[in-house]
Motif scaffolding. Structure first.
Motif, PDB file in Angstrom:
ATOM      1  N   SER A   1       8.815  48.218  31.766  1.00  0.00           N
ATOM      2  CA  SER A   1       8.596  49.440  30.611  1.00  0.00           C
ATOM      3  C   SER A   1       7.152  49.799  30.641  1.00  0.00           C
ATOM      4  N   VAL A   2       7.108  51.052  29.929  1.00  0.00           N
ATOM      5  CA  VAL A   2       5.742  51.696  29.937  1.00  0.00           C
ATOM      6  C   VAL A   2       5.024  50.886  28.661  1.00  0.00           C
ATOM      7  N   TRP A   3       5.951  50.479  27.951  1.00  0.00           N
ATOM      8  CA  TRP A   3       4.988  49.838  26.698  1.00  0.00           C
ATOM      9  C   TRP A   3       4.323  48.477  27.345  1.00  0.00           C
ATOM     10  N   VAL A   4       4.720  48.029  28.078  1.00  0.00           N
ATOM     11  CA  VAL A   4       3.833  46.798  28.858  1.00  0.00           C
ATOM     12  C   VAL A   4       2.538  47.258  29.406  1.00  0.00           C
ATOM     13  N   ALA A   5       2.610  48.564  30.051  1.00  0.00           N
ATOM     14  CA  ALA A   5       1.424  49.245  30.359  1.00  0.00           C
ATOM     15  C   ALA A   5       0.310  49.621  29.307  1.00  0.00           C
TER      16      ALA A   5
ATOM     17  N   SER B   1     -11.686  54.384  30.927  1.00  0.00           N
ATOM     18  CA  SER B   1     -11.379  54.538  32.408  1.00  0.00           C
ATOM     19  C   SER B   1     -11.161  52.966  33.019  1.00  0.00           C
ATOM     20  N   PHE B   2     -12.011  51.874  32.299  1.00  0.00           N
ATOM     21  CA  PHE B   2     -12.056  50.573  32.828  1.00  0.00           C
ATOM     22  C   PHE B   2     -10.562  50.083  32.430  1.00  0.00           C
ATOM     23  N   SER B   3     -10.229  50.281  31.077  1.00  0.00           N
ATOM     24  CA  SER B   3      -8.899  49.762  30.800  1.00  0.00           C
ATOM     25  C   SER B   3      -7.599  50.488  31.582  1.00  0.00           C
ATOM     26  N   MET B   4      -7.670  51.866  31.874  1.00  0.00           N
ATOM     27  CA  MET B   4      -6.490  52.287  32.589  1.00  0.00           C
ATOM     28  C   MET B   4      -6.697  51.891  34.153  1.00  0.00           C
ATOM     29  N   TYR B   5      -7.905  51.824  34.470  1.00  0.00           N
ATOM     30  CA  TYR B   5      -7.777  51.534  36.043  1.00  0.00           C
ATOM     31  C   TYR B   5      -7.369  50.273  36.376  1.00  0.00           C
TER      32      TYR B   5
ATOM     33  N   HIS C   1      -4.177  59.428  29.925  1.00  0.00           N
ATOM     34  CA  HIS C   1      -4.758  60.267  30.967  1.00  0.00           C
ATOM     35  C   HIS C   1      -4.136  59.982  32.154  1.00  0.00           C
ATOM     36  N   THR C   2      -4.195  58.862  32.407  1.00  0.00           N
ATOM     37  CA  THR C   2      -3.757  58.561  33.911  1.00  0.00           C
ATOM     38  C   THR C   2      -2.349  58.842  34.112  1.00  0.00           C
ATOM     39  N   SER C   3      -1.454  58.622  33.018  1.00  0.00           N
ATOM     40  CA  SER C   3       0.032  58.940  33.334  1.00  0.00           C
ATOM     41  C   SER C   3       0.049  60.368  33.305  1.00  0.00           C
ATOM     42  N   LEU C   4      -0.580  61.349  32.410  1.00  0.00           N
ATOM     43  CA  LEU C   4      -0.361  62.782  32.619  1.00  0.00           C
ATOM     44  C   LEU C   4      -1.107  63.274  33.983  1.00  0.00           C
ATOM     45  N   MET C   5      -2.051  62.783  34.420  1.00  0.00           N
ATOM     46  CA  MET C   5      -2.780  63.135  35.671  1.00  0.00           C
ATOM     47  C   MET C   5      -1.794  62.471  36.921  1.00  0.00           C
TER      48      MET C   5
END
Lengths: 333, 343
Positions: A91-95, A73-77, A239-243
Motif C-alpha cells: 500500500s501507498v500508506w507504507v510509503a 528530498s531526502f525522505s522521498m528519495y 511531490h514524487t508521486s505527482l511528478m
C-alpha cells in the motif's frame, strides 16, 4: 466591531489582492479562468502548501527554517529508492509512513541543535540543509528514479474529479489535495486549541516571558521541528508521486518562495503572529503570480525578479504596519 | 615603578593574552592547524606541494572576499544574503560593458579604458544594490534576513533577465589577468584578498566607523543614545558590503573568464559558515578579521584535502554543514562554561 476586524486583517487584503490580480490576468488572457488552469494552479500548489504549513509554525515560534526542501528530498528519495529496490507491491500508506518517519528523524536533528544548544535557527537549518542534501547526493544517489512502486503511481492517478476541456485534455484534481486540507485543519487546530499551539505563539512573542509563564520551551521546539520534518517528508512523497519520478534536486530552492508566501500571508518574521488561512492565501497569491507570467506573455526568466519584488513589497508593508507609530492602533487585536 | 613593570609584562605577553582573551580565535588556530596536519598526513605527496598551495591561492579569494562582505553586515546583527546576487549582477554588467566598449582589434589603451569603465560600473552597481538593501533595512524596517532574501532574488532575477540565462564570454585577456596570473609567486586574486583583509582590519580597528559599528552591533539602543546615527551606519555598512561583493564578482568574472547570472549559489552558505566559524556573533558586535582569514584557510584546506582524497563535491556540502554546526556547538559550550564560571 467585526467589520472593523475584517478590514484590519491581513488575510482580507491578501484575498483582495488575489481577486484583483485574477481579474487583471483574466482580462488579459481568457485562458486564466478556465477550469483547466484552475486545476493546474491547485495541482501546482499542493506540495508548496504543505511546506507553507510547516514554515508557518516555525515563523510563529520566531524561527526560520530553510532545511525543509532538503528534508523532503531526502525522505522521498530514500523511500522510493528502498521501495523500488525491494520491488515493493504494498500500500501507498507504507510509503507515506516511511517518508514521514525519515522526515521526523531529520527534524529531530534540527530540534536537538536548536533546543539544547540555543543556536540561531537560520544558521542551524542552513547547516543541516547542506548536510542532508550533501549526504543524500554523496552516499545515496544522484540519479533520478523514473520507475516508482505501483501503489505510488496509482495514488498519483487518483483524482477527486476530472474535467475534459474543449480540446479534449483531461484535467484531474489529485486526491492529494485532501492531504493539504487535512494538514491545514490539523495545524489550525493545534495552533488555536491546544496548549502546545498557544506555547508556539508565546515562544515567538517573547521567549523569556513564555518560559516564566511555565511553557516548556524544549518540548515546544522539539514538537515544532519534528512536526515540520514529518510533514516535509509527506510533502516530498506527494511531490514524487505527482511528478511520477523521484529527482533528488528538484525541490531544492523552493524554501525562499515558501517563506515569502507565508510572510506575505501576514506571519511576522519576528515571531508571535500568523494564521493558517493567511499562509494559504499568501501561497495562492505567489503561485498565481508565478504561474501566470506566461499567460500574461511575460517570459519565464522574469520569475525571480517578480518573486524578489513580492518578498520586498510584502515584507515592507508588514514592517510598516508594525512600526512604532502604528503599534498603538494594532495592540487591539 | 609598578606601572612600568606592567607595561613590560603587557608587551611581552600581549600576544598570548590576546589569544587567551579571545577563546574563539585560539580554538580556531588549533582547528586550522589540526585540519592542516590531518590533510598533510592523509595525502602528504599531494597536499604539501607548491602546486597545491598555488591552486588554493587562486581558489579561496573569491569566497574569502564575499565572507568579508558578509562579516560586516553580521557585525551589525544583520545578514546579507544578497552578496552572491550582487556579485553576479555586477559581474554581468561589467562583462557587458567590456563587450560593448571594446571593439575588435582595439588598442591596449582602449582596452584598458574599457576595463576601467567596467570596473567602475561594477562598483557603482554593487554600492547601489547595497544602498537598496540598506534603505529597506534601516528605513522601511524590514528584517535583514527577509530584505536581502528578497533582493537576492531580485538582483539575480535582473541578471537573468539581462543575460536571458546565458553566460557571457569573450572578455579581453588583459582582464583575465586579474583572475589567472601571478605577481612573483603570489596569484593576483590572493593579493586582492590580502589587501582587502588588511583594509578591513584597519577599517574596523582604527577608524571611527569601525568603533561605531561594533558599538551598534553590541547594543543598538545604547549606540543610538550615545549619538550614533544607526540608520546612516546601516546604510553605509550595506553599501560597503555591496561594493565588496561587486569586487568579488569581478574576481569571479576574471577567473572564469565569463559572467553568469547564477554562478556560485553555494557561496552564500559558505560566507555565513566562514563568518560564524571565524567567531562572528550572528547577533552582532563580535568578530575579527583574523578569525575570518583563519576560517577561510580552514575551509580551503578541507575542500582541497577532500578533493585529493577523491570525495565527491556533494560530500563537501555535507562536511561544511557539519563543520558549521560543530563550531557553533563548541562555541556554545565554551561560552556557557565561561558564563557559569563568572557567576
Amino acid at each position: 466591531m467585526k467589520m472593523k476586524k475584517l478590514f484590519s486583517s491581513n488575510e482580507f487584503y491578501v484575498a483582495l489582492t488575489i481577486i484583483g490580480l485574477s481579474l487583471l490576468i483574466g482580462s488579459v488572457n481568457k485562458a486564466f479562468f478556465t477550469a483547466g488552469n484552475m486545476i493546474d494552479l491547485a495541482r501546482g500548489s499542493i506540495v508548496m502548501a504543505i511546506f507553507a504549513l510547516g514554515t508557518l509554525m516555525v515563523i510563529i515560534s520566531g524561527g526560520i527554517d530553510v532545511s525543509f526542501p532538503a528534508i523532503a528530498s531526502f525522505s522521498m528519495y530514500v523511500t522510493t529508492k528502498v521501495l523500488t529496490s525491494c520491488n515493493f507491491q504494498g500500500s501507498v500508506w507504507v510509503a507515506f509512513a516511511m517518508a514521514g518517519a525519515i522526515g521526523l528523524v531529520l527534524g529531530l536533528i534540527n530540534a536537538t541543535f536548536i533546543s539544547f544548544f540555543k543556536l540561531p535557527t537560520l544558521i542551524v537549518t542552513l547547516g543541516t540543509a547542506s548536510m542532508f542534501s550533501g549526504f543524500m547526493l554523496a552516499f545515496i544517489g544522484v540519479r533520478e528514479l523514473s520507475i516508482l512502486p505501483p501503489s505510488m503511481v496509482d495514488f498519483s492517478k487518483l483524482n477527486l474529479f476530472e474535467i475534459t476541456s474543449k480540446d479534449h485534455f483531461v484535467y484531474g484534481l489529485p486526491a492529494a489535495v485532501l492531504i493539504v486540507v487535512a494538514l491545514a485543519l490539523l495545524v489550525w487546530f493545534i495552533l488555536k486549541y491546544t496548549m502546545i499551539g498557544r506555547g508556539i505563539y508565546a515562544l515567538g512573542g517573547d521567549r523569556v516571558a513564555a518560559e516564566r509563564a511555565g511553557f516548556n520551551i524544549h518540548a515546544i521546539l522539539f514538537f515544532i521541528y519534528s512536526f515540520v520534518g514529518f510533514i516535509s517528508g509527506i510533502a516530498g512523497l506527494v511531490h514524487t508521486s505527482l511528478m511520477r519520478n523521484s529527482n533528488p534536486v528538484t525541490l531544492i530552492g523552493t524554501e525562499l518562495t515558501v517563506i515569502a508566501a507565508v510572510v506575505l500571508g501576514g506571519a511576522r518574521i519576528s515571531g508571535g503572529h500568523g494564521t493558517v488561512l493567511g499562509s494559504i492565501l499568501g501561497l495562492l497569491l505567489v503561485t498565481i503570480m508565478t504561474n501566470s507570467l506566461i499567460l500574461l506573455g511575460v517570459p519565464s526568466y522574469w520569475q525571480r525578479v517578480v518573486i524578489g519584488l513580492l518578498i520586498v513589497i510584502g515584507t515592507g508593508i508588514t514592517a510598516q504596519k508594525r512600526s512604532p507609530k502604528r503599534a498603538g492602533a494594532e495592540s487591539g487585536c | 615603578m609598578s606601572s612600568n613593570e606592567t607595561r613590560i609584562d603587557l608587551a611581552k605577553f600581549s600576544f598570548l593574552r590576546y589569544m587567551s582573551r579571545d577563546g574563539n580565535l585560539m580554538r580556531l588556530v588549533l582547528i586550522t592547524a589540526a585540519i592542516f596536519a590531518l590533510m598533510s598526513i592523509l595525502s602528504p605527496d599531494r597536499f604539501l606541494t607548491f602546486d597545491n598551495f598555488d591552486s588554493m591561492a587562486y581558489q579561496f579569494p573569491e569566497f574569502g572576499i564575499l565572507s568579508l562582505a558578509m562579516m560586516i553586515t553580521m557585525l551589525t546583527g544583520g545578514i546579507d544574503l544578497s552578496i552572491v546576487g550582487i556579485a553576479n549582477l555586477s559581474g554581468v554588467f561589467a562583462a557587458l560593458m567590456m563587450l560593448h566598449t571594446i571593439p575588435d582589434g582595439a588598442s591596449t589603451s582602449q582596452i584598458l579604458t574599457g576595463i576601467m569603465a567596467a570596473v567602475l560600473l561594477a562598483m557603482a552597481t554593487g554600492a547601489g544594490c547595497g544602498f537598496i538593501n540598506g534603505l529597506l533595512i534601516a528605513k522601511i524596517n524590514i528584517p535583514p534576513i527577509l530584505a536581502t532574501l528578497g533582493t537576492m532574488q531580485f538582483f539575480t532575477g535582473i541578471a537573468i533577465v539581462v543575460t536571458k540565462g546565458y553566460a557571457i564570454f569573450g572578455l579581453p585577456d588583459q582582464f583575465s589577468f586579474i583572475g589567472n596570473e601571478a605577481i612573483g609567486i603570489f596569484p593576483v586574486p590572493f593579493l586582492i584578498f590580502a589587501a582587502f583583509a588588511w583594509l578591513f582590519s584597519l577599517l574596523l580597528n582604527k577608524t571611527g566607523y569601525g568603533t561605531k559599528l561594533y558599538m551598534m552591533g553590541t547594543n543598538a539602543t545604547a549606540a543610538k543614545f550615545s549619538g550614533i546615527n544607526n540608520t546612516m551606519m546601516l546604510v553605509k555598512t550595506y553599501m560597503l558590503s555591496g561594493l565588496v561583493a561587486a569586487l568579488a564578482g569581478l574576481v569571479i568574472v576574471a577567473r572564469t573568464n565569463s559572467a553568469k547570472a547564477d554562478y556560485g549559489t553555494s557561496y552564500t552558505l559558505q560566507a555565513i559558515l566562514i563568518a560564524v566559524m571565524g567567531g562572528v556573533n550572528p547577533n552582532g558586535g563580535f568578530g575579527t578579521i583574523a578569525g575570518i582569514v583563519l576560517a577561510v584557510l580552514t575551509l580551503q584546506f578541507l575542500s582541497s584535502g577532500f578533493n585529493m582524497l577523491g570525495f565527491s563535491n556533494f560530500f563537501k556540502d555535507f562536511i561544511w554543514g557539519a563543520v558549521l554546526i560543530f563550531i557553533m556547538v563548541v562555541n556554545f559550550i565554551f561560552n556557557n562554561r565561561r558564563a557559569k564560571r563568572r557567576k
